[in-house]
Write a protein that holds these residues in place. Structure first.
Motif, mmCIF file in Angstrom:
data_model
loop_
_atom_site.group_PDB
_atom_site.id
_atom_site.type_symbol
_atom_site.label_atom_id
_atom_site.label_comp_id
_atom_site.label_asym_id
_atom_site.label_seq_id
_atom_site.Cartn_x
_atom_site.Cartn_y
_atom_site.Cartn_z
ATOM 1 N N CYS A 100 40.511 40.155 27.277
ATOM 2 C CA CYS A 100 40.008 39.442 28.453
ATOM 3 C C CYS A 100 39.278 40.404 29.386
ATOM 4 C CB CYS A 100 41.190 38.807 29.183
ATOM 5 S SG CYS A 100 40.788 38.035 30.744
ATOM 6 N N GLY A 112 39.193 40.091 32.523
ATOM 7 C CA GLY A 112 39.924 40.205 33.779
ATOM 8 C C GLY A 112 39.532 39.182 34.828
ATOM 9 N N PHE A 113 38.641 38.265 34.469
ATOM 10 C CA PHE A 113 38.223 37.277 35.469
ATOM 11 C C PHE A 113 39.388 36.346 35.827
ATOM 12 C CE2 PHE A 113 36.301 33.143 36.633
ATOM 13 C CZ PHE A 113 35.821 33.520 37.863
ATOM 14 N N ILE A 148 44.729 44.474 39.358
ATOM 15 C CA ILE A 148 44.919 44.348 37.904
ATOM 16 C C ILE A 148 43.610 43.871 37.281
ATOM 17 C CG2 ILE A 148 46.243 43.272 36.054
ATOM 18 C CD1 ILE A 148 48.533 42.833 38.012
ATOM 19 N N SER A 149 43.033 42.844 37.893
ATOM 20 C CA SER A 149 41.756 42.316 37.417
ATOM 21 C C SER A 149 40.686 43.405 37.433
ATOM 22 C CB SER A 149 41.342 41.136 38.306
ATOM 23 O OG SER A 149 40.023 40.755 38.036
ATOM 24 N N GLY A 150 40.700 44.199 38.498
ATOM 25 C CA GLY A 150 39.732 45.291 38.622
ATOM 26 C C GLY A 150 39.883 46.311 37.501
ATOM 27 N N ALA A 151 41.147 46.627 37.143
ATOM 28 C CA ALA A 151 41.386 47.575 36.053
ATOM 29 C C ALA A 151 40.869 46.998 34.735
ATOM 30 C CB ALA A 151 42.887 47.872 35.944
ATOM 31 N N MET A 152 41.052 45.700 34.555
ATOM 32 C CA MET A 152 40.625 45.061 33.309
ATOM 33 C C MET A 152 39.103 45.047 33.176
ATOM 34 S SD MET A 152 43.499 42.046 33.409
ATOM 35 C CE MET A 152 42.961 40.993 32.073
ATOM 36 N N VAL A 153 38.424 44.680 34.265
ATOM 37 C CA VAL A 153 36.955 44.603 34.177
ATOM 38 C C VAL A 153 36.345 46.002 34.075
ATOM 39 C CG1 VAL A 153 36.399 44.526 36.669
ATOM 40 C CG2 VAL A 153 34.904 43.395 35.000
ATOM 41 N N GLU A 201 37.623 48.497 32.477
ATOM 42 C CA GLU A 201 37.726 48.900 31.076
ATOM 43 C C GLU A 201 36.726 48.128 30.206
ATOM 44 O OE1 GLU A 201 41.416 48.130 28.927
ATOM 45 O OE2 GLU A 201 41.091 49.933 27.746
ATOM 46 N N ASN A 229 31.590 38.449 36.160
ATOM 47 C CA ASN A 229 32.614 39.475 36.389
ATOM 48 C C ASN A 229 32.168 40.829 35.817
ATOM 49 O OD1 ASN A 229 35.211 40.501 37.029
ATOM 50 N ND2 ASN A 229 35.906 40.096 34.941
ATOM 51 N N GLY A 238 29.049 42.109 37.455
ATOM 52 C CA GLY A 238 29.383 42.556 38.803
ATOM 53 C C GLY A 238 29.879 43.990 38.801
ATOM 54 N N ASN A 239 30.704 44.318 37.790
ATOM 55 C CA ASN A 239 31.220 45.688 37.702
ATOM 56 C C ASN A 239 30.134 46.659 37.252
ATOM 57 O OD1 ASN A 239 32.733 47.889 35.792
ATOM 58 N ND2 ASN A 239 33.887 47.469 37.658
ATOM 59 N N LEU A 289 49.411 51.068 38.064
ATOM 60 C CA LEU A 289 47.963 51.291 37.972
ATOM 61 C C LEU A 289 47.592 52.710 38.411
ATOM 62 C CD1 LEU A 289 46.635 47.841 39.257
ATOM 63 C CD2 LEU A 289 46.378 48.754 36.942
ATOM 64 N N ARG A 295 49.889 54.457 31.799
ATOM 65 C CA ARG A 295 48.846 53.591 31.237
ATOM 66 C C ARG A 295 48.368 54.108 29.892
ATOM 67 N NH1 ARG A 295 44.582 52.365 35.908
ATOM 68 N NH2 ARG A 295 43.718 50.966 34.350
ATOM 69 N N PRO A 352 46.318 41.778 27.840
ATOM 70 C CA PRO A 352 45.481 42.751 28.550
ATOM 71 C C PRO A 352 46.043 43.119 29.925
ATOM 72 C CG PRO A 352 44.453 40.583 28.631
ATOM 73 C CD PRO A 352 45.675 40.448 27.746
ATOM 74 N N HIS A 399 47.652 47.211 31.111
ATOM 75 C CA HIS A 399 47.338 48.019 32.294
ATOM 76 C C HIS A 399 48.531 48.279 33.210
ATOM 77 C CE1 HIS A 399 43.056 48.450 31.701
ATOM 78 N NE2 HIS A 399 43.021 47.196 31.288
ATOM 79 N N SER A 417 45.782 36.380 33.430
ATOM 80 C CA SER A 417 44.447 35.791 33.561
ATOM 81 C C SER A 417 44.336 34.532 32.710
ATOM 82 C CB SER A 417 43.386 36.817 33.145
ATOM 83 O OG SER A 417 43.540 37.133 31.765
ATOM 84 N N CYS A 420 44.384 34.212 29.504
ATOM 85 C CA CYS A 420 43.394 34.406 28.448
ATOM 86 C C CYS A 420 43.855 33.850 27.105
ATOM 87 C CB CYS A 420 43.040 35.885 28.305
ATOM 88 S SG CYS A 420 44.322 36.868 27.489
ATOM 89 N N TRP A 443 37.483 41.329 45.251
ATOM 90 C CA TRP A 443 36.420 41.225 44.241
ATOM 91 C C TRP A 443 35.430 42.373 44.375
ATOM 92 C CZ3 TRP A 443 35.353 38.019 40.103
ATOM 93 C CH2 TRP A 443 34.038 38.053 39.611
ATOM 94 N N TYR A 448 35.638 46.198 43.227
ATOM 95 C CA TYR A 448 35.323 46.608 41.851
ATOM 96 C C TYR A 448 33.973 46.101 41.365
ATOM 97 C CZ TYR A 448 40.287 47.629 41.901
ATOM 98 O OH TYR A 448 41.526 48.127 42.234
ATOM 99 N N ARG A 449 33.351 45.204 42.164
ATOM 100 C CA ARG A 449 32.146 44.545 41.661
ATOM 101 C C ARG A 449 31.191 44.254 42.814
ATOM 102 N NH1 ARG A 449 36.708 42.047 40.915
ATOM 103 N NH2 ARG A 449 37.615 41.752 38.868
ATOM 104 N N VAL A 450 29.997 43.787 42.461
ATOM 105 C CA VAL A 450 29.139 43.172 43.468
ATOM 106 C C VAL A 450 29.116 41.677 43.173
ATOM 107 C CG1 VAL A 450 27.740 45.240 43.735
ATOM 108 C CG2 VAL A 450 27.029 43.463 42.124
#
Lengths: 242, 506
Positions: free
Chosen positions: A170, A172-173, A184-189, A191, A214, A217-218, B19, B25, B325, B329, B366, B368, B449, B452-454
């Protein structure tokens, strides 16, 4: 036969080009599509968070919108997959349950419709790029979409498909998971994006804009330029230029 | 049911610790990958894996549906074999029964083979409190016992530790420095434990499967320690969850196919022992006295609950942990309980009556579905996680802010007009924060969000706004459909009317 677009709220409001590409590809194959405007969202964010009454409100817009459609096509395995959870959502409402069964039997994710219903894999597309593919969890696990995108990509001229390491993990979304369990989601995305970069592919392709939003975005966050596309966009770009 | 937990009251807080622990990990990634690949290879080599899974599921469904019958059959047969069988409704009762047996036999030391149910009951602490030494003899369990920790994996209790950390722990125990070499470390433990086996008054085991038709119990293991535990001491005490039953030895064939392959990728574990009662005259070894304690401790809460009964089908292989997953982690301790990973996230709240009040454990997924795909008996854990969340919300224990947000969701998504209205507002609002199609602001709901992202900004027009133009363009682009394609569509449409069709395979 009435073929309707189930645009999904994400493609409707953030990624309109994805459904546009899907519609244009279908037109080239001779499929006339309609867009019932009453549809909103499949209800998944509320359903998965445990708010089923709230999910019901938005699920009803789909049952209403596609009442008289013969086929309902979406650019998301996750949103089409959600329709299959309606049996549970409406388990105590016989009338809705019957409408649910009808909607389930005519709903397809885009590549399922192309490959399994229309029986087409070669759209005549040319796309001479190094591409890697992320199989989204709900599409591949709930709907069982595994071979369909592979066959479509195999028939694209020039496309070099590089396997994505740990592809089935997954991204991580997970909807509200990305907000509630942000780290946790951040670690997944993080990777997942690292695996994409490892392939040295120019393009990351997938079938679900939520996951792609997702991962993209990373990648952007890191300043990486890998192009991220829905397979419908890739195919349409490929036939347009051919 | 949860023991002393490091790092805070919520999964989120405990995950934070994990983490930031690169050793943990790395160790978890390394071993789960090895196990996951092993399972994949073993199941592919065996062939027809889906059919085996379905067969396993059916055996478990059938057994649990008739659990009263099979438990009764098992107990009668076990008693006829000379086993003392006890029932414990709660953890306290199970502990008391165990301590009574220990006191009655005047035991000073107990050797244990790996057992998750004794971890669930925190039996070691209880034995210690009456002055009975309890020694774990499974290498992984021995390591975490020395470290004073809970198992962080159902099958590999010390999965979170690397060999340097283990060497340090064992060196302390040895009183001299041991090299971080697996063979040397295992050699030290073997020697140390041999003395313990010979001294022990009681051998304590768990139970992988209990065979109703003969009243036998079956253990799968790799180190031979369970065989020592069940043959050397004079008294054997076996603790088993009430759902460990299978009807017959021929059902065991299916389980023996599924369990080792799913757990470690082995065709069969090094040892598989079937034990039918205590030592008989003429037997070379075995205990003189044998007790089986059948533990409920929240399991019967699942019986008759259509959403959770399948939880009792679990055979504790740990495949869902290796596939997960999230577990990858954060490891097992972040789940805050004896059972970790996807199965733990569902089992822990379910075994407790306060199902709805449990912390955020069900949110640590998540959804999944990798757990379901990995499960050898096809337990729909990803669905159960959603049911747990729903029960929490509907009993009024949901997060207040989220609840308000979801009311908003229902109102906005209940009507296409309202959705469009909100999106238009969003477009106005984002003018302040969007740049080059991106939002990088780390405030409010975007904080997590955007760490880690935009975030992509909203485009000028939604699909529905473009539709009138697009529709007329599509009309011009429309080509004639190939006759065979049209024919296929018609056939599928016909099948759909009869209830077939649709894109659902899973």
């Amino acid at each position: 036969m009435k073929v309707s677009l189930f645009v999904t709220c994400l493609s409707d409001n953030i990624y309109p080009k994805v459904t546009e590409a899907m519609a244009r590809l279908l037109a080239r194959l001779g499929v006339e599509v309609s867009f019932p405007p009453g549809q909103t969202c499949c209800g998944q964010p509320a359903y998965n968070s445990g708010y089923w009454k709230q999910a019901r409100e938005s699920a009803l817009t789909l049952l209403d919108a596609f009442e008289d459609s013969d086929f309902v096509i979406s650019p998301s395995g996750s949103c089409t997959g959600m329709i299959h959870h309606y049996s549970k959502l409406f388990e105590n409402e016989p009338e809705q349950l019957e409408r649910t069964a009808r909607l389930q039997s005519k709903s397809y994710e885009f590549t399922q419709f192309l490959v399994n219903v229309l029986g087409v894999t070669d759209l005549g597309a040319v796309f001479p790029r190094k591409v890697t593919y992320h199989p989204s969890c709900h599409g591949s696990r709930i709907l069982g979409v595994k071979e369909e995108p592979m066959r479509l990509m195999k028939d694209v001229r020039g496309l070099e498909l590089v396997p994505l390491p740990f592809a089935e993990d997954c991204c991580g979304f997970g909807g509200t998971f990305a907000v509630k369990m942000a780290d946790i989601s951040g670690a997944m995305v993080t990777e997942k994006a690292a695996h994409v970069l490892e392939t040295e592919a120019e393009v990351l392709v997938g079938l679900d804009m939520a996951c792609l939003m997702n991962i993209a975005g990373n990648l952007r966050f890191r300043g990486e330029k890998v192009r991220v596309m829905h397979l419908a966009e890739l195919l349409y770009e490929g036939v347009k230029g051919a | 049911m949860s023991g002393p937990v490091k790092g805070g009251a919520t999964v989120k807080a405990r995950a934070e610790l994990a983490l930031n622990d690169e050793f943990l990990r790395k160790a978890v990634r390394f071993t789960t990958e090895r196990l996951r690949n092993g399972k994949k290879k073993a199941s592919e080599e065996h062939g027809n894996w889906e059919e085996w899974r379905e067969r396993g599921r059916q055996i478990r469904l059938h057994t649990i549906a008739h659990l009263d019958y099979y438990l009764n059959l098992f107990v009668n047969n076990a008693r006829a074999n000379g086993v003392h069988v006890h029932f414990a409704e709660t953890a306290e009762e199970a502990v008391k029964l165990t301590l009574d047996i220990a006191k009655h036999s005047g035991a000073r030391s107990v050797v244990k083979s790996k057992s998750m149910v004794t971890e669930e009951l925190h039996l070691n602490h209880a034995l210690d409190s009456i002055g009975v030494e309890a020694i774990e003899t499974d290498l992984g369990e021995y390591i975490i016992q020395l470290a004073g920790e809970m198992p962080s994996h159902i099958v590999i209790p010390a999965i979170h530790k690397n060999r340097y950390q283990i060497a340090e722990l064992l060196s302390k125990e040895a009183g001299y420095e041991l090299p971080p070499d697996t063979t040397a470390l295992a050699g030290f433990v073997r020697k140390k434990l041999r003395e313990k086996f010979l001294e022990a008054d009681i051998g304590m085991t768990g139970c992988n499967f209990a065979i109703a038709e003969t009243g036998s119990m079956v253990l799968f293991e790799n180190e031979g320690n369970a065989r020592m535990v069940s043959t050397v001491p004079k008294t054997q005490v076996t603790l088993m969850g009430m759902e460990r039953i299978i009807p017959s030895w021929s059902d065991l064939e299916v389980m023996a196919t599924l369990l080792p392959r799913s757990a470690t990728g082995q065709k069969l574990t090094m040892y598989m022992s079937g034990i039918t009662g205590p030592r008989r005259s003429g037997d070379a070894d075995g205990p003189e006295e044998m007790h089986i304690i059948i533990v409920d401790n929240g399991r019967s809460l699942q019986l008759g609950d259509p959403e959770f009964q399948e939880l009792l089908n679990c055979i504790r292989c740990g495949a869902c942990l290796n596939a997960c997953p999230v577990y990858r982690h954060i490891g097992g301790h972040a789940y805050g309980s004896t059972y970790s990973g996807p199965i733990g996230a569902v089992l822990t709240p379910s075994l407790n009556k306060n199902i709805a009040e449990w912390d955020d454990i069900a949110n640590a997924s998540s959804l999944c579905g990798a757990c379901y795909e990995a499960c050898p008996v096809k337990i729909p854990l990803h669905d159960m996680l959603v049911y747990l969340r729903r029960r929490k919300v509907e009993s009024g224990h949901g997060n207040k802010l989220e609840s308000i947000g979801m009311q908003g969701f229902a109102s906005v998504m209940g009507s296409a007009k309202r959705m469009s209205g909100i999106v238009k507002l969003g477009k106005l609002g984002q003018k302040l924060v969007a740049k080059d199609g991106e939002i990088r602001l780390k405030l409010g709901p975007l904080k997590g969000w955007n760490t880690y992202r935009v975030t992509p900004s909203l485009p000028k027009e939604a699909f529905r706004d473009q539709w009138p133009t697009l529709e007329s363009e599509l009309r011009n682009e429309l080509r004639e459909m190939k006759p065979d394609m049209l024919e296929r569509m018609k056939q599928v449409a016909e099948r759909q009317k009869q209830g077939g069709g649709g894109g659902h395979h899973g």
